[in-house]
Design an enzyme around this catalytic site. Structure first.
Site, short mmCIF file in Angstrom:
data_model
loop_
_atom_site.label_atom_id
_atom_site.label_comp_id
_atom_site.label_asym_id
_atom_site.label_seq_id
_atom_site.Cartn_x
_atom_site.Cartn_y
_atom_site.Cartn_z
N GLN A 52 5.28 -10.01 7.19
CA GLN A 52 4.35 -10.93 6.52
C GLN A 52 3.95 -12.08 7.46
OE1 GLN A 52 7.45 -10.08 4.35
NE2 GLN A 52 6.24 -8.25 4.18
N ASP A 55 -0.29 -8.97 8.77
CA ASP A 55 -1.17 -8.01 9.45
C ASP A 55 -1.84 -8.60 10.69
OD1 ASP A 55 -0.56 -6.21 7.41
OD2 ASP A 55 -2.23 -6.90 6.18
N GLY A 65 3.82 -3.38 6.81
CA GLY A 65 3.25 -2.20 7.43
C GLY A 65 2.88 -2.57 8.85
N HIS A 66 3.63 -2.06 9.80
CA HIS A 66 3.44 -2.42 11.20
C HIS A 66 2.95 -1.18 11.96
CE1 HIS A 66 6.53 -5.92 10.61
NE2 HIS A 66 5.45 -6.04 9.88
N LYS A 119 1.85 -7.89 14.46
CA LYS A 119 3.25 -8.09 14.87
C LYS A 119 3.87 -6.82 15.45
CE LYS A 119 4.09 -9.42 10.66
NZ LYS A 119 2.73 -9.52 10.13
P1 GDP Z 1 1.32 -6.26 11.43
O1 GDP Z 1 1.61 -6.04 9.99
O2 GDP Z 1 1.30 -7.69 11.81
O3 GDP Z 1 2.19 -5.44 12.33
O4 GDP Z 1 -0.17 -5.75 11.65
P2 GDP Z 1 -0.78 -4.35 11.11
O5 GDP Z 1 -0.25 -3.26 11.95
O6 GDP Z 1 -0.63 -4.25 9.64
O7 GDP Z 1 -2.33 -4.61 11.34
C1 GDP Z 1 -2.85 -4.85 12.60
C2 GDP Z 1 -3.87 -3.74 12.93
O8 GDP Z 1 -4.65 -4.14 14.03
C3 GDP Z 1 -3.20 -2.45 13.35
O9 GDP Z 1 -4.00 -1.38 12.94
C4 GDP Z 1 -3.17 -2.52 14.87
O10 GDP Z 1 -3.19 -1.25 15.49
C5 GDP Z 1 -4.45 -3.26 15.14
N1 GDP Z 1 -4.43 -4.15 16.32
C6 GDP Z 1 -3.42 -4.89 16.82
N2 GDP Z 1 -3.83 -5.65 17.85
C7 GDP Z 1 -5.15 -5.38 18.00
C8 GDP Z 1 -6.16 -5.88 18.89
O11 GDP Z 1 -5.94 -6.73 19.74
N3 GDP Z 1 -7.43 -5.37 18.72
C9 GDP Z 1 -7.73 -4.45 17.77
N4 GDP Z 1 -8.98 -4.02 17.68
N5 GDP Z 1 -6.80 -3.95 16.93
C10 GDP Z 1 -5.54 -4.43 17.03
P1 IMO Z 2 3.03 -7.21 7.21
O1 IMO Z 2 4.46 -7.29 7.66
C1 IMO Z 2 -0.06 -8.58 4.46
C2 IMO Z 2 1.21 -9.68 0.42
C3 IMO Z 2 0.74 -8.83 -0.74
C4 IMO Z 2 0.64 -9.89 -1.83
C5 IMO Z 2 1.85 -10.78 -1.54
C6 IMO Z 2 3.08 -10.46 -2.37
O2 IMO Z 2 2.43 -5.87 7.37
O3 IMO Z 2 2.23 -8.31 7.79
P2 IMO Z 2 4.87 -8.51 -2.26
O4 IMO Z 2 4.73 -7.02 -2.43
O5 IMO Z 2 5.47 -8.91 -0.95
O6 IMO Z 2 5.58 -9.16 -3.42
O7 IMO Z 2 3.37 -9.07 -2.31
O8 IMO Z 2 2.15 -10.59 -0.17
N1 IMO Z 2 1.92 -8.95 1.49
C7 IMO Z 2 1.39 -8.71 2.71
N2 IMO Z 2 0.15 -8.93 3.18
N3 IMO Z 2 0.89 -8.06 5.27
C8 IMO Z 2 2.13 -7.82 4.80
O9 IMO Z 2 3.14 -7.42 5.61
C9 IMO Z 2 2.42 -8.11 3.45
N4 IMO Z 2 3.53 -8.00 2.68
C10 IMO Z 2 3.21 -8.54 1.49
O10 IMO Z 2 -0.50 -8.23 -0.46
O11 IMO Z 2 -0.51 -10.66 -1.65
MG MG Z 3 0.86 -5.06 8.33
#
Ligand code: GDP
Ligand code: IMO
Ligand code: MG
Length: 429
Positions: A223, A13, A40-41, A16
């Site tokens: 991840q 999170d 979850g991206h 990416k």
């Molecule tokens: P990922 O799993 O690495 O793709 O990240 P996620 O999408 O799960 O979580 C990142 C969250 O932060 C998302 O809701 C993005 O829209 C948000 N985000 C990404 N970059 C920034 C930033 O520079 N500032 C803020 N405030 N939010 C951001």
């Molecule tokens: P993105 O791509 C954050 C965490 C779960 C748990 C552990 C194992 O959005 O960054 P799993 O279901 O993979 O066997 O769970 O990994 N986890 C993540 N945490 N971002 C993710 O993906 C994750 N995918 C798995 O919360 O701790």
């Molecule tokens: Mg994510």
């Protein structure tokens, strides 16, 4: 032509999806190489928000999107996602989406087993996403998985399901779940096969052709390094290699295919699920980070645990993942804080460590050694140039670079695609 791998440098999170979307403007192909719909991206493009789990983030721009062999695919989740993203106006066709014929499937038995084990583990649970990721990778490594290509061979499919059921029914018995016969699963997979077929390809060849044609390939990790099954906080990890080394094996290319590794790194730290987190905050400061950063999981909606930036852990992630430069994201979430702590070492039994130890007990017991830095009152939100940043924010970035031993290539100052500052172009290397 430079190909870039985008990987998480913390516990996932980190942003990416946003970065891949931004970079994909100048890429031709985007490839997922591990993980599954545990990812979850989130992409924010003007007023539209796209939430992707299995689809590579390049689909939104209509780039050739490849789901590599290293990904575990839940076919029902995939088609739900395709329908959902299509409903947002994104064109997804067999010309733009290619799925590896040798990728393994996540089946309903995997999700059930994942959730049943978590329930049985009580306080010792990992806090998985419950999507069946672990059990699916177990079957892959144990050589009994159903693969995408099996859908085109009914006899093979039946054989594989029978063998899988023998194994799973023994496990189910141990967990008190009712045994299953494989017929229903066989029929539902048979029904899905025609929908799958147009997208299926030997993607190693698609990628080889793209490479030889001088196309730019972007590898999208899921991840983060600390969730890597070997380098992370084992056993509180996911079941795949999340580091850049996997980009090649998980897509069917050689290691030379990746020229630049971009580590995505939040300006503070978050983690979802259980496991060690030395810089975790349990006070109003942590709550503030969670609120301003909107730290709720995209996949499960769970509240993310929040804490200070951990330079020791990120430095380790950079080494094990061969990271060339980082994208520092969510800097804006630190706006308005008087002081910022950065972890520069760990203390364990009176000794100071400069790395995160491997032992489970040691990982749980280390306490952070902090360096305190001055915060900034001004807003960095949406800043588009370096000159827009307060001097203390620049000081923070410079100190982070020094501690993690890698440069900031890109700075992210908001969730929107355009809220980005390019410092060093990763495609230029
Ligand atoms: P990922 O799993 O690495 O793709 O990240 P996620 O999408 O799960 O979580 C990142 C969250 O932060 C998302 O809701 C993005 O829209 C948000 N985000 C990404 N970059 C920034 C930033 O520079 N500032 C803020 N405030 N939010 C951001
Ligand atoms: P993105 O791509 C954050 C965490 C779960 C748990 C552990 C194992 O959005 O960054 P799993 O279901 O993979 O066997 O769970 O990994 N986890 C993540 N945490 N971002 C993710 O993906 C994750 N995918 C798995 O919360 O701790
Ligand atoms: Mg994510």
């Amino acid at each position: 032509m430079t190909n870039v791998a985008v990987v998480g440098a913390q516990w996932g999170d980190e942003g990416k999806g946003k970065v891949v979307d931004w970079l994909s403007e100048r890429a031709d192909v985007v490839v997922r190489f591990q993980g599954g719909h545990n990812a979850g991206h989130t992409l924010v493009v003007n007023d539209a928000v796209y939430k992707l789990s299995l689809l590579p983030s390049g689909v939104v721009r209509g780039k050739l999107s490849v789901i590599g062999n290293g990904v575990v695919i839940d076919p029902w989740a995939l088609f739900d996602e395709i329908d959902r993203v299509r409903a947002q106006g994104v064109d997804i066709t067999p010309e733009t989406l290619r799925i590896a014929d040798n990728a393994c499937l996540i089946l309903p038995i995997h999700g059930e087993l994942d959730r049943a084990r978590e329930e049985a583990a009580g306080g010792g649970r990992i806090g998985t996403t419950g999507r069946g990721i672990g059990p699916a990778y177990e079957d892959k490594v144990a050589r009994r998985a159903v693969r995408v290509c099996d859908l085109a061979e009914p006899e093979t499919l039946r054989f594989k399901i029978d063998r899988l059921m023998t194994h799973h029914n023994a496990l189910r018995k141990g967990l008190g779940a009712t045994p299953l016969d494989g017929e229903k699963l066989f029929e539902s997979l048979q029904a899905l096969a025609p929908r799958f077929a147009p997208y299926v390809a030997p993607v190693w060849r698609v990628l080889d052709e793209a490479r030889r044609a001088g196309k730019r390939i972007l590898f999208e990790g899921a991840q983060g390094a600390m969730l890597d099954v070997e380098h992370g906080t084992y056993p509180y990890v996911t079941s795949s290699n999340t580091v850049s080394g996997q980009a090649a094996a998980g897509s069917g290319m050689g290691p030379g295919a990746v020229a630049y590794v971009l580590g995505i790194t939040k300006a503070y730290t978050t983690r979802v699920g259980s496991g060690p987190f030395p810089t975790e905050l349990f006070d109003s400061v942590g709550e503030g980070l969670g609120e301003r950063g909107r730290e709720f999981g995209t996949v499960t909606g769970r509240r993310r645990r929040c804490g200070w930036f951990d330079a020791v852990m990120v430095r380790q992630a950079i080494k094990v993942g061969g990271v060339d430069g980082i994208v520092l994201t969510k800097l804006d979430v630190l706006d308005g804080m008087d002081q910022l702590n950065v972890c520069v070492g760990y203390e364990l039994d009176g000794q100071v460590l400069d790395h995160f130890p491997a032992g489970m007990d040691a990982q749980a017991r280390v306490t952070p050694v902090y360096e305190t830095m001055e915060g900034w009152a001004d807003s960095t939100r949406g800043a588009r140039t370096w000159a827009d940043l307060p001097a203390t924010a620049i000081k923070y970035i410079r100190r982070v670079e020094e501690l993690i031993e890698a440069p900031v290539a890109i700075l992210s100052t908001g969730p929107d695609r355009e809220e980005t500052i390019l410092v060093h172009d990763p495609f230029a290397d």
